[in-house]
Scaffold this motif. Structure first.
Motif, PDB file in Angstrom:
ATOM      1  N   UNK A  16       1.082  -0.235 -13.924  1.00 20.46           N
ATOM      2  CA  UNK A  16       1.318  -1.663 -13.773  1.00 20.46           C
ATOM      3  C   UNK A  16       1.064  -2.164 -12.350  1.00 20.46           C
ATOM      4  N   UNK A  17       1.331  -3.452 -12.121  1.00 20.98           N
ATOM      5  CA  UNK A  17       1.108  -4.070 -10.808  1.00 20.98           C
ATOM      6  C   UNK A  17       2.027  -3.477  -9.744  1.00 20.98           C
ATOM      7  N   UNK A  18       3.263  -3.150 -10.107  1.00 20.62           N
ATOM      8  CA  UNK A  18       4.183  -2.520  -9.156  1.00 20.62           C
ATOM      9  C   UNK A  18       3.614  -1.183  -8.684  1.00 20.62           C
ATOM     10  N   UNK A  19       3.085  -0.399  -9.616  1.00 17.98           N
ATOM     11  CA  UNK A  19       2.473   0.880  -9.279  1.00 17.98           C
ATOM     12  C   UNK A  19       1.267   0.684  -8.371  1.00 17.98           C
ATOM     13  N   UNK A  20       0.488  -0.341  -8.648  1.00 18.54           N
ATOM     14  CA  UNK A  20      -0.697  -0.619  -7.835  1.00 18.54           C
ATOM     15  C   UNK A  20      -0.308  -0.943  -6.393  1.00 18.54           C
ATOM     16  N   UNK A  21       0.767  -1.694  -6.225  1.00 15.70           N
ATOM     17  CA  UNK A  21       1.246  -2.021  -4.883  1.00 15.70           C
ATOM     18  C   UNK A  21       1.723  -0.761  -4.165  1.00 15.70           C
ATOM     19  N   UNK A  22       2.440   0.092  -4.860  1.00 15.63           N
ATOM     20  CA  UNK A  22       2.901   1.361  -4.279  1.00 15.63           C
ATOM     21  C   UNK A  22       1.725   2.243  -3.908  1.00 15.63           C
ATOM     22  N   UNK A  23       0.717   2.264  -4.756  1.00 16.60           N
ATOM     23  CA  UNK A  23      -0.483   3.061  -4.506  1.00 16.60           C
ATOM     24  C   UNK A  23      -1.186   2.597  -3.233  1.00 16.60           C
ATOM     25  N   UNK A  24      -1.278   1.292  -3.041  1.00 19.78           N
ATOM     26  CA  UNK A  24      -1.907   0.749  -1.826  1.00 19.78           C
ATOM     27  C   UNK A  24      -1.145   1.201  -0.580  1.00 19.78           C
TER      28      UNK A  24
END
Length: 103
Positions: A16-24
């Motif tokens: 999800x978008x939360x995961x994408x932010x953490x990945x960045x």
């Protein structure tokens, strides 16, 4: 006594978008100090179609799984695994290489 540790090799699982932010954020740390994070790889459950006939989603697989889009943008390897019928996955059956037992 001085303790040293090997840099982390991260297998990131999220979609999800939360995961994408953490990945960045993880990727930014990786770029700033490669002594702390040696590598980052992403694992996601293989996309499937939606609705009757399991049609492809508009925008392609990147649209359905934000982390895939971010990983592609950051040039981070992405590995797709198949989900079990329960919707869950088992690393022991999907990520590990198969081998035959010795006779």
């Amino acid at each position: 006594m001085v303790f040293t540790r090997s840099p982390l090799r991260i297998l990131f699982s999220g979609s999800d978008h939360f995961s994408a932010t953490s990945m960045k954020a993880l990727h930014q740390e990786h770029l700033q100090d490669r002594r702390s994070i040696a590598s980052i790889d992403v694992v996601i459950i293989k996309s499937k179609g939606a609705g009757q006939g399991l049609k492809k989603l508009k925008g392609g697989p990147d649209y359905a799984v934000p982390i895939r889009f971010v990983a592609k943008e950051l040039k981070v390897p992405v590995y797709e695994i198949l989900a079990l019928p329960t919707g869950r996955y088992s690393p022991s059956t999907t990520l590990l290489p198969t081998s035959t037992p010795p006779h």
